[in-house]
Design a protein around this motif. Structure first.
Motif, short mmCIF file in Angstrom:
data_model
loop_
_atom_site.label_atom_id
_atom_site.label_comp_id
_atom_site.label_asym_id
_atom_site.label_seq_id
_atom_site.Cartn_x
_atom_site.Cartn_y
_atom_site.Cartn_z
N GLU A 32 10.70 5.62 6.00
CA GLU A 32 10.68 5.81 4.54
C GLU A 32 10.59 4.46 3.84
OE1 GLU A 32 12.66 8.94 1.54
OE2 GLU A 32 14.12 7.60 2.49
N LEU A 33 9.69 4.39 2.87
CA LEU A 33 9.52 3.18 2.06
C LEU A 33 10.36 3.32 0.80
CD1 LEU A 33 7.71 0.52 1.89
CD2 LEU A 33 6.31 1.85 0.29
N ILE A 34 11.33 2.41 0.62
CA ILE A 34 12.29 2.52 -0.49
C ILE A 34 12.14 1.29 -1.40
CG2 ILE A 34 14.75 2.68 -1.08
CD1 ILE A 34 15.23 3.69 1.79
N PRO A 35 12.04 1.48 -2.71
CA PRO A 35 12.00 0.31 -3.60
C PRO A 35 13.35 -0.40 -3.60
CG PRO A 35 12.01 2.35 -4.88
CD PRO A 35 11.94 2.75 -3.44
N ASP A 36 13.31 -1.73 -3.59
CA ASP A 36 14.54 -2.53 -3.55
C ASP A 36 14.74 -3.11 -4.96
OD1 ASP A 36 16.72 -3.50 -2.18
OD2 ASP A 36 15.72 -5.33 -1.54
N PRO A 37 15.59 -2.50 -5.77
CA PRO A 37 15.63 -2.86 -7.20
C PRO A 37 16.17 -4.26 -7.46
CG PRO A 37 17.29 -1.21 -6.71
CD PRO A 37 16.52 -1.41 -5.45
N LEU A 79 18.09 0.18 8.12
CA LEU A 79 17.00 -0.54 7.46
C LEU A 79 16.41 -1.47 8.50
CD1 LEU A 79 18.02 -1.74 3.88
CD2 LEU A 79 16.84 0.34 4.56
N LEU A 80 15.09 -1.55 8.53
CA LEU A 80 14.42 -2.36 9.54
C LEU A 80 14.10 -3.75 8.98
CD1 LEU A 80 12.07 0.45 10.87
CD2 LEU A 80 14.31 -0.25 11.75
N ARG A 81 14.25 -4.76 9.83
CA ARG A 81 13.98 -6.14 9.38
C ARG A 81 12.49 -6.42 9.41
NH1 ARG A 81 17.52 -7.90 13.18
NH2 ARG A 81 15.86 -9.22 13.99
N GLY A 82 12.02 -7.16 8.40
CA GLY A 82 10.59 -7.39 8.21
C GLY A 82 9.88 -7.99 9.42
N TYR A 141 10.26 -3.97 -1.43
CA TYR A 141 10.45 -2.68 -0.77
C TYR A 141 11.13 -2.90 0.58
CZ TYR A 141 7.27 -1.09 -4.31
OH TYR A 141 6.72 -0.82 -5.52
N VAL A 142 11.86 -1.90 1.03
CA VAL A 142 12.43 -1.93 2.37
C VAL A 142 11.99 -0.67 3.10
CG1 VAL A 142 14.43 -3.37 1.80
CG2 VAL A 142 14.60 -0.89 1.53
N LEU A 143 12.15 -0.70 4.43
CA LEU A 143 11.73 0.43 5.26
C LEU A 143 12.92 0.91 6.08
CD1 LEU A 143 8.94 1.87 5.92
CD2 LEU A 143 8.98 0.53 8.04
N ARG A 144 13.12 2.21 6.09
CA ARG A 144 14.24 2.72 6.89
C ARG A 144 13.73 3.64 7.99
NH1 ARG A 144 16.41 8.04 6.52
NH2 ARG A 144 15.51 9.26 4.83
N ILE A 196 7.29 -4.80 11.01
CA ILE A 196 7.78 -3.95 9.91
C ILE A 196 7.12 -4.40 8.60
CG2 ILE A 196 9.86 -3.22 8.66
CD1 ILE A 196 9.56 -2.25 11.65
N ASP A 197 6.95 -5.71 8.44
CA ASP A 197 6.23 -6.23 7.26
C ASP A 197 4.85 -5.58 7.15
OD1 ASP A 197 8.03 -7.97 6.03
OD2 ASP A 197 7.55 -9.61 7.39
N ASP A 198 4.15 -5.44 8.28
CA ASP A 198 2.81 -4.83 8.26
C ASP A 198 2.89 -3.39 7.74
OD1 ASP A 198 1.75 -7.12 9.44
OD2 ASP A 198 1.90 -6.32 11.49
N ILE A 199 3.92 -2.66 8.19
CA ILE A 199 4.05 -1.26 7.77
C ILE A 199 4.35 -1.19 6.27
CG2 ILE A 199 5.32 0.90 8.09
CD1 ILE A 199 6.02 -0.06 10.93
N ILE A 200 5.28 -2.05 5.82
CA ILE A 200 5.65 -2.05 4.39
C ILE A 200 4.43 -2.38 3.53
CG2 ILE A 200 7.01 -3.26 2.63
CD1 ILE A 200 9.24 -3.55 4.76
N GLU A 201 3.70 -3.41 3.94
CA GLU A 201 2.55 -3.82 3.14
C GLU A 201 1.45 -2.76 3.16
OE1 GLU A 201 1.53 -7.84 4.37
OE2 GLU A 201 2.66 -8.48 2.60
N GLY A 202 1.26 -2.15 4.33
CA GLY A 202 0.23 -1.12 4.45
C GLY A 202 0.55 0.08 3.57
#
Ligand code: ZN
Lengths: 79, 274
Positions: free
Chosen positions: A71-76, A52-55, A44-47, A26-32
């Protein structure tokens, strides 16, 4: 066989197709995705659906399927 | 003997209108002890909402003094506070007592990482109103360790987030982190664990997002205090203020999360920056 998923940018509504192998994380997807949209260096987190998916989870562990929409969501961070 | 009521008593009761909301347990709320970490924008709103909701006992921790750029979103700060470099927690404590003189609010001028964390166990709910991930992870770890519900808030411009952590039943904040959070922590801390204060972004903030997120934090706190945990957010809620959408998501417990591992071995320090 690689999977193909659609990643949506929660801030802009834009989407990008991404090819994944089962061992990708999931980290790879978020970073990509964050890199593709040249996101600020924030968190950011990914749903997927209502989860929510763990990194550290792999694509296979997270149960991601071909043609899934993520979906890529900003984590404020501010307070 | 029949009960005796007094004409006009209803409007003499500060919390009469709160008592009319059936699920709210005013007795529990009035006897609750709340811990608030952070006296910035969210901290101002959370304290205001707690006091107006009837909470009487509050500990408030913050290390900062007031500057003029705080005034676009901090309801309890005044222009005069910016001139004297007054500590945020002290000012909020003073102004909160103006809202209800009957409260007992203890300001602590300190970084959250430097207080004796065992004091958390003397509280019923912990509210995170912090502005950085490191402080959040620290507070999350100790609240979980002591079994105290933790309600975290975060904002960035018109987006916001609320996460409700109910130990030992739910995952914690640490469970939701990934490499992007780790990268922010790496930028903030040197390899010796010293805060090098290089990475301190000025995060966009305004009152409408702040007030929405803080209101939901306190609403969730009132549910917990009233014995209605089952109605709390499960587990994290994201707010998009531009589209005005709220989305709640479930998080799975990370089997390698150091916070949960420490729960089973109290000798293990629940959180470290290393
Ligand atoms: Zn955890």
């Amino acid at each position: 066989m690689p999977l193909r998923v659609k990643v949506r940018n929660a801030e802009s509504g834009a989407t990008v197709e991404m090819e994944l192998e089962g061992e990708n994380t999931i980290d790879d997807i978020i970073e990509g995705a964050a890199g593709y949209w040249e996101k600020d260096a924030g968190a950011y987190v990914l749903r997927r659906g209502k989860r929510l998916l763990r990194g550290q989870q792999t694509v296979a562990e997270a149960g991601i399927l071909n043609n899934d929409e993520l979906e890529l969501i900003p984590d404020p961070e501010g307070g | 003997m029949s009960a005796i009521i007094k004409a006009g008593a209803i409007d003499g009761d500060r919390f009469d209108r709160s008592r009319r909301i059936k699920w709210i347990d005013m007795e529990k709320i009035e006897s609750a002890r709340c811990f608030v970490a952070g006296a910035g924008a969210l901290g101002n709103e959370v304290i205001k909402n707690l006091v107006l909701s009837g909470v009487r006992s509050i500990t408030l921790v913050d290390m900062d003094f007031i500057v003029r750029s705080n005034l676009n979103r901090c309801v309890l700060f005044r222009e005069e506070d910016t001139l004297k470099k007054t500590m945020k927690a002290d000012v909020i404590a003073k102004r909160a007592k103006e809202l209800n003189p009957g409260i007992d609010i203890t300001p602590v001028n300190s970084r959250i990482e430097e207080i004796d964390s065992s004091c958390l166990k003397n509280h019923d709910v912990v509210f995170g109103c912090l502005d950085n991930i490191g402080a959040r992870m620290h507070l999350n770890a100790y609240a979980y360790f002591y079994g105290v519900p933790y309600i975290d808030g975060g904002t960035d411009g018109t987006t916001g987030k609320i996460q409700v952590v109910l130990p030992p039943d739910t995952p914690c904040l640490q469970c939701t982190t990934n490499k992007t959070h780790a990268r922010i922590l790496e930028k903030r801390f040197s390899c010796t664990g010293q805060d090098i204060s290089i990475y301190e972004p000025k995060i966009p903030a305004e009152i409408t997002t702040t007030s929405i997120i803080a209101a939901i934090q306190v609403r969730e706190g009132l549910k917990i205090l009233s014995g209605k945990k089952e109605y709390c957010i499960r587990h994290v809620c994201y707010y998009n203020g531009f589209l005005n959408t709220f989305d709640s998501f479930e998080v799975s417990l990370d089997p390698m999360c150091p916070v949960h591992l420490s729960k089973f071995s109290k000798s293990v320090h629940p959180y470290s920056h290393s």
